[in-house]
Design a protein around this motif. Structure first.
Motif, PDB file in Angstrom:
ATOM      1  N   HIS A   2       0.892  -1.111  -0.147  1.00  0.00           N
ATOM      2  CA  HIS A   2      -0.044   0.069   0.021  1.00  0.00           C
ATOM      3  C   HIS A   2       0.903   1.317  -0.037  1.00  0.00           C
ATOM      4  O   HIS A   2       2.040   1.312   0.607  1.00  0.00           O
ATOM      5  CB  HIS A   2      -1.072   0.086   1.297  1.00  0.00           C
ATOM      6  N   ARG A   3       0.371   2.248  -0.654  1.00  0.00           N
ATOM      7  CA  ARG A   3       1.223   3.597  -0.826  1.00  0.00           C
ATOM      8  C   ARG A   3       0.279   4.757  -0.588  1.00  0.00           C
ATOM      9  O   ARG A   3      -0.931   4.913  -0.802  1.00  0.00           O
ATOM     10  CB  ARG A   3       1.916   3.640  -2.193  1.00  0.00           C
ATOM     11  N   PHE A   4       0.904   5.680   0.165  1.00  0.00           N
ATOM     12  CA  PHE A   4       0.138   6.895   0.664  1.00  0.00           C
ATOM     13  C   PHE A   4       0.802   8.007   0.464  1.00  0.00           C
ATOM     14  O   PHE A   4       2.109   8.083   0.804  1.00  0.00           O
ATOM     15  CB  PHE A   4      -0.287   6.847   2.265  1.00  0.00           C
ATOM     16  N   LYS A   5       0.097   8.937   0.141  1.00  0.00           N
ATOM     17  CA  LYS A   5       0.752  10.559  -0.057  1.00  0.00           C
ATOM     18  C   LYS A   5       0.564  11.270   1.276  1.00  0.00           C
ATOM     19  O   LYS A   5      -0.818  11.010   1.729  1.00  0.00           O
ATOM     20  CB  LYS A   5       0.161  11.384  -0.987  1.00  0.00           C
ATOM     21  N   GLU A   7       1.164  14.623   2.964  1.00  0.00           N
ATOM     22  CA  GLU A   7       1.412  16.019   2.864  1.00  0.00           C
ATOM     23  C   GLU A   7       2.058  16.654   4.075  1.00  0.00           C
ATOM     24  O   GLU A   7       3.040  17.387   4.049  1.00  0.00           O
ATOM     25  CB  GLU A   7       0.520  16.703   2.116  1.00  0.00           C
ATOM     26  N   LEU A  39       5.904  10.261   0.717  1.00  0.00           N
ATOM     27  CA  LEU A  39       5.274   9.116   0.344  1.00  0.00           C
ATOM     28  C   LEU A  39       5.619   7.883   1.648  1.00  0.00           C
ATOM     29  O   LEU A  39       6.706   7.655   1.987  1.00  0.00           O
ATOM     30  CB  LEU A  39       5.776   8.609  -0.834  1.00  0.00           C
ATOM     31  N   THR A  41       5.285   3.794   2.067  1.00  0.00           N
ATOM     32  CA  THR A  41       4.908   2.442   1.429  1.00  0.00           C
ATOM     33  C   THR A  41       4.910   1.456   2.492  1.00  0.00           C
ATOM     34  O   THR A  41       5.748   1.339   3.435  1.00  0.00           O
ATOM     35  CB  THR A  41       5.935   2.132   0.428  1.00  0.00           C
ATOM     36  N   ALA A  64      -3.772  10.043   2.007  1.00  0.00           N
ATOM     37  CA  ALA A  64      -4.263   9.815   0.720  1.00  0.00           C
ATOM     38  C   ALA A  64      -3.698   8.383   0.109  1.00  0.00           C
ATOM     39  O   ALA A  64      -2.563   8.449  -0.236  1.00  0.00           O
ATOM     40  CB  ALA A  64      -4.279  10.796  -0.023  1.00  0.00           C
ATOM     41  N   PRO A  65      -4.520   7.379   0.074  1.00  0.00           N
ATOM     42  CA  PRO A  65      -4.007   6.079  -0.563  1.00  0.00           C
ATOM     43  C   PRO A  65      -3.878   6.301  -2.086  1.00  0.00           C
ATOM     44  O   PRO A  65      -4.521   7.258  -2.740  1.00  0.00           O
ATOM     45  CB  PRO A  65      -5.169   5.241  -0.158  1.00  0.00           C
ATOM     46  N   LEU A  66      -2.922   5.889  -2.651  1.00  0.00           N
ATOM     47  CA  LEU A  66      -2.333   5.855  -4.092  1.00  0.00           C
ATOM     48  C   LEU A  66      -2.751   4.630  -4.663  1.00  0.00           C
ATOM     49  O   LEU A  66      -2.588   3.533  -3.877  1.00  0.00           O
ATOM     50  CB  LEU A  66      -0.934   6.381  -4.236  1.00  0.00           C
ATOM     51  N   ALA A  67      -3.193   4.747  -6.020  1.00  0.00           N
ATOM     52  CA  ALA A  67      -3.318   3.301  -6.635  1.00  0.00           C
ATOM     53  C   ALA A  67      -2.066   2.380  -6.722  1.00  0.00           C
ATOM     54  O   ALA A  67      -0.934   2.838  -6.733  1.00  0.00           O
ATOM     55  CB  ALA A  67      -3.754   3.829  -8.033  1.00  0.00           C
TER      56      ALA A  67
END
Length: 69
Positions: A2-5, A7, A39, A41, A64-67
């Motif tokens: 899973h990856r997330f932004k 900020e 980011l 991960t 915010a989850p990233l695709a």
């Protein structure tokens, strides 16, 4: 994976807080943080991305989850 932004993340203390939050719900996960790119991960997670994002947000860092790549 899973990856997330994330900020609002800006220092080593933020990284530690986020890592503790993720490991609190997923103790066997590997958490990788790219502070410059803001980011996070999470490798080896068995819980859904939204639950991890909520744990990070509860630590004070909206995520915010990233695709998946």
């Amino acid at each position: 994976m899973h990856r997330f932004k994330v900020e609002k993340m800006g220092c080593g203390g933020c990284v530690n807080s986020i890592t503790r939050a993720v490991l609190g719900i997923e103790p066997n996960a590997q958490v990788e943080v790219d502070l410059g790119a803001k980011l996070v991960t999470v490798l080896g997670a068995t819980v859904p991305a939204d639950r991890i994002a909520q744990a990070i947000a509860n630590a004070g860092f909206p995520a915010a989850p990233l695709a998946a790549a």
